[in-house]
Design a protein around this motif. Structure first.
Motif, PDB file in Angstrom:
ATOM      1  N   ALA A  87      58.875   2.752  31.567  1.00 15.27           N
ATOM      2  CA  ALA A  87      59.754   3.734  30.929  1.00 15.27           C
ATOM      3  C   ALA A  87      60.994   3.060  30.348  1.00 15.27           C
ATOM      4  CB  ALA A  87      60.163   4.817  31.924  1.00 15.27           C
ATOM      5  N   ALA A  88      61.591   2.153  31.104  1.00 16.32           N
ATOM      6  CA  ALA A  88      62.788   1.448  30.622  1.00 16.32           C
ATOM      7  C   ALA A  88      62.467   0.660  29.356  1.00 16.32           C
ATOM      8  CB  ALA A  88      63.328   0.530  31.717  1.00 16.32           C
ATOM      9  N   ALA A  89      61.331  -0.050  29.357  1.00 16.49           N
ATOM     10  CA  ALA A  89      60.936  -0.836  28.181  1.00 16.49           C
ATOM     11  C   ALA A  89      60.669   0.077  26.981  1.00 16.49           C
ATOM     12  CB  ALA A  89      59.710  -1.685  28.503  1.00 16.49           C
ATOM     13  N   ARG A  90      59.971   1.187  27.202  1.00 16.85           N
ATOM     14  CA  ARG A  90      59.670   2.127  26.109  1.00 16.85           C
ATOM     15  C   ARG A  90      60.944   2.708  25.520  1.00 16.85           C
ATOM     16  NH1 ARG A  90      59.821   7.246  26.460  1.00 16.85           N
ATOM     17  NH2 ARG A  90      59.446   7.343  28.709  1.00 16.85           N
ATOM     18  N   GLU A  91      61.841   3.142  26.386  1.00 15.37           N
ATOM     19  CA  GLU A  91      63.091   3.742  25.907  1.00 15.37           C
ATOM     20  C   GLU A  91      63.964   2.739  25.150  1.00 15.37           C
ATOM     21  OE1 GLU A  91      64.201   6.823  25.842  1.00 15.37           O
ATOM     22  OE2 GLU A  91      62.741   7.850  27.117  1.00 15.37           O
ATOM     23  N   ALA A  92      64.004   1.478  25.615  1.00 17.10           N
ATOM     24  CA  ALA A  92      64.785   0.453  24.899  1.00 17.10           C
ATOM     25  C   ALA A  92      64.236   0.252  23.490  1.00 17.10           C
ATOM     26  CB  ALA A  92      64.789  -0.855  25.671  1.00 17.10           C
ATOM     27  N   LEU A  93      62.919   0.251  23.355  1.00 18.78           N
ATOM     28  CA  LEU A  93      62.309   0.111  22.037  1.00 18.78           C
ATOM     29  C   LEU A  93      62.632   1.326  21.167  1.00 18.78           C
ATOM     30  CD1 LEU A  93      60.518  -1.562  20.158  1.00 18.78           C
ATOM     31  CD2 LEU A  93      58.535  -0.384  21.151  1.00 18.78           C
ATOM     32  N   GLU A  94      62.501   2.528  21.727  1.00 20.48           N
ATOM     33  CA  GLU A  94      62.757   3.760  20.968  1.00 20.48           C
ATOM     34  C   GLU A  94      64.222   3.893  20.565  1.00 20.48           C
ATOM     35  OE1 GLU A  94      61.434   7.004  23.406  1.00 20.48           O
ATOM     36  OE2 GLU A  94      59.313   6.453  23.215  1.00 20.48           O
ATOM     37  N   GLU A  95      65.139   3.516  21.438  1.00 18.45           N
ATOM     38  CA  GLU A  95      66.561   3.786  21.200  1.00 18.45           C
ATOM     39  C   GLU A  95      67.310   2.662  20.491  1.00 18.45           C
ATOM     40  OE1 GLU A  95      68.445   5.109  24.802  1.00 18.45           O
ATOM     41  OE2 GLU A  95      67.272   6.951  24.847  1.00 18.45           O
ATOM     42  N   VAL A  96      66.956   1.404  20.786  1.00 22.64           N
ATOM     43  CA  VAL A  96      67.725   0.287  20.205  1.00 22.64           C
ATOM     44  C   VAL A  96      66.837  -0.810  19.614  1.00 22.64           C
ATOM     45  CG1 VAL A  96      69.867   0.669  21.487  1.00 22.64           C
ATOM     46  CG2 VAL A  96      68.047  -0.730  22.506  1.00 22.64           C
ATOM     47  N   ALA A  97      65.547  -0.506  19.430  1.00 22.73           N
ATOM     48  CA  ALA A  97      64.604  -1.415  18.779  1.00 22.73           C
ATOM     49  C   ALA A  97      64.525  -2.783  19.456  1.00 22.73           C
ATOM     50  CB  ALA A  97      64.934  -1.566  17.291  1.00 22.73           C
ATOM     51  N   LEU A  98      64.664  -2.803  20.786  1.00 19.15           N
ATOM     52  CA  LEU A  98      64.515  -4.048  21.541  1.00 19.15           C
ATOM     53  C   LEU A  98      63.220  -3.985  22.334  1.00 19.15           C
ATOM     54  CD1 LEU A  98      68.142  -4.647  22.865  1.00 19.15           C
ATOM     55  CD2 LEU A  98      66.992  -5.787  20.948  1.00 19.15           C
ATOM     56  N   ARG A  99      62.437  -5.058  22.235  1.00 20.49           N
ATOM     57  CA  ARG A  99      61.135  -5.109  22.899  1.00 20.49           C
ATOM     58  C   ARG A  99      61.254  -5.902  24.203  1.00 20.49           C
ATOM     59  NH1 ARG A  99      56.565  -3.550  20.842  1.00 20.49           N
ATOM     60  NH2 ARG A  99      57.377  -3.582  18.723  1.00 20.49           N
ATOM     61  N   PHE A 100      60.928  -5.253  25.317  1.00 20.80           N
ATOM     62  CA  PHE A 100      60.906  -5.890  26.635  1.00 20.80           C
ATOM     63  C   PHE A 100      59.527  -5.696  27.239  1.00 20.80           C
ATOM     64  CE2 PHE A 100      65.393  -4.551  26.215  1.00 20.80           C
ATOM     65  CZ  PHE A 100      66.023  -5.776  26.408  1.00 20.80           C
ATOM     66  N   ALA A 101      58.999  -6.739  27.864  1.00 24.34           N
ATOM     67  CA  ALA A 101      57.770  -6.603  28.645  1.00 24.34           C
ATOM     68  C   ALA A 101      58.169  -6.044  30.008  1.00 24.34           C
ATOM     69  CB  ALA A 101      57.094  -7.958  28.808  1.00 24.34           C
ATOM     70  N   PRO A 102      57.569  -4.934  30.440  1.00 23.61           N
ATOM     71  CA  PRO A 102      57.961  -4.341  31.718  1.00 23.61           C
ATOM     72  C   PRO A 102      57.981  -5.343  32.875  1.00 23.61           C
ATOM     73  CG  PRO A 102      56.513  -2.845  30.553  1.00 23.61           C
ATOM     74  CD  PRO A 102      56.535  -4.127  29.761  1.00 23.61           C
ATOM     75  N   ASP A 103      57.020  -6.272  32.903  1.00 32.74           N
ATOM     76  CA  ASP A 103      56.967  -7.255  33.993  1.00 32.74           C
ATOM     77  C   ASP A 103      58.114  -8.257  33.950  1.00 32.74           C
ATOM     78  OD1 ASP A 103      54.697  -6.018  34.925  1.00 32.74           O
ATOM     79  OD2 ASP A 103      53.312  -7.507  34.115  1.00 32.74           O
ATOM     80  N   ASP A 104      58.776  -8.376  32.794  1.00 30.32           N
ATOM     81  CA  ASP A 104      59.895  -9.318  32.663  1.00 30.32           C
ATOM     82  C   ASP A 104      61.243  -8.689  33.019  1.00 30.32           C
ATOM     83  OD1 ASP A 104      58.152 -11.293  31.881  1.00 30.32           O
ATOM     84  OD2 ASP A 104      58.478 -10.970  29.733  1.00 30.32           O
ATOM     85  N   LEU A 105      61.263  -7.376  33.237  1.00 29.37           N
ATOM     86  CA  LEU A 105      62.512  -6.697  33.593  1.00 29.37           C
ATOM     87  C   LEU A 105      62.814  -6.915  35.068  1.00 29.37           C
ATOM     88  CD1 LEU A 105      62.020  -3.360  31.642  1.00 29.37           C
ATOM     89  CD2 LEU A 105      63.540  -5.260  31.025  1.00 29.37           C
TER      90      LEU A 105
END
Length: 134
Positions: free
Chosen positions: A46-64
């Motif tokens: 959810a955190a990764a999806r929201e970051a992409l939707e809100e600020v166009a930053l791509r995070f791999a969930p396993d890297d958070l």
């Protein structure tokens, strides 16, 4: 009867002893990029999806990195409604770009707590305690 808590996840992107926060269009309140956890989704997803939707930053969930959970009064909700926000730390050299419902991005410190709802105030306090931001 108390309403069920809002279950949300957010990403703390820390740079130069500041943390990325955003404001929604037409609003002044600062908050971390994040939002509600969808059914079948992990908190990190959810955190990764929201970051992409809100600020166009791509995070791999396993890297958070799972930092902490904040439990407090939910902003804009009836008294007693809690928000349970899982906060993850993410790393990227990419620059955030407001998208979706986000109107602007802000690099913030604990001095900006006056602009935050209760969960944001607690997040800033904990990031200071972890010696990540000023």
């Amino acid at each position: 009867m108390t309403a069920a808590p809002l279950i949300v996840s957010a990403v703390a992107l820390v740079r130069d002893r500041t943390v990325l926060m955003v404001t929604a269009r037409e609003r002044e309140v600062y908050y971390l990029p994040g939002g509600k956890v969808d059914p079948g989704e992990t908190a990190a997803e959810a955190a990764a999806r929201e970051a992409l939707e809100e600020v166009a930053l791509r995070f791999a969930p396993d890297d958070l990195e799972d930092l902490f959970e904040v439990r407090t009064q939910a902003h804009g909700e009836p008294e007693g409604r809690q928000v349970h926000m899982r906060v993850f730390r993410g790393w990227t050299d990419d620059n955030p770009v407001p998208s979706g419902e986000v109107g602007a991005v802000h690099w913030t410190t604990s001095a900006d707590a006056v602009r935050c709802p209760p969960a944001g105030v607690e997040v800033l306090r904990r990031l200071v305690d972890l010696d990540l931001i000023d």
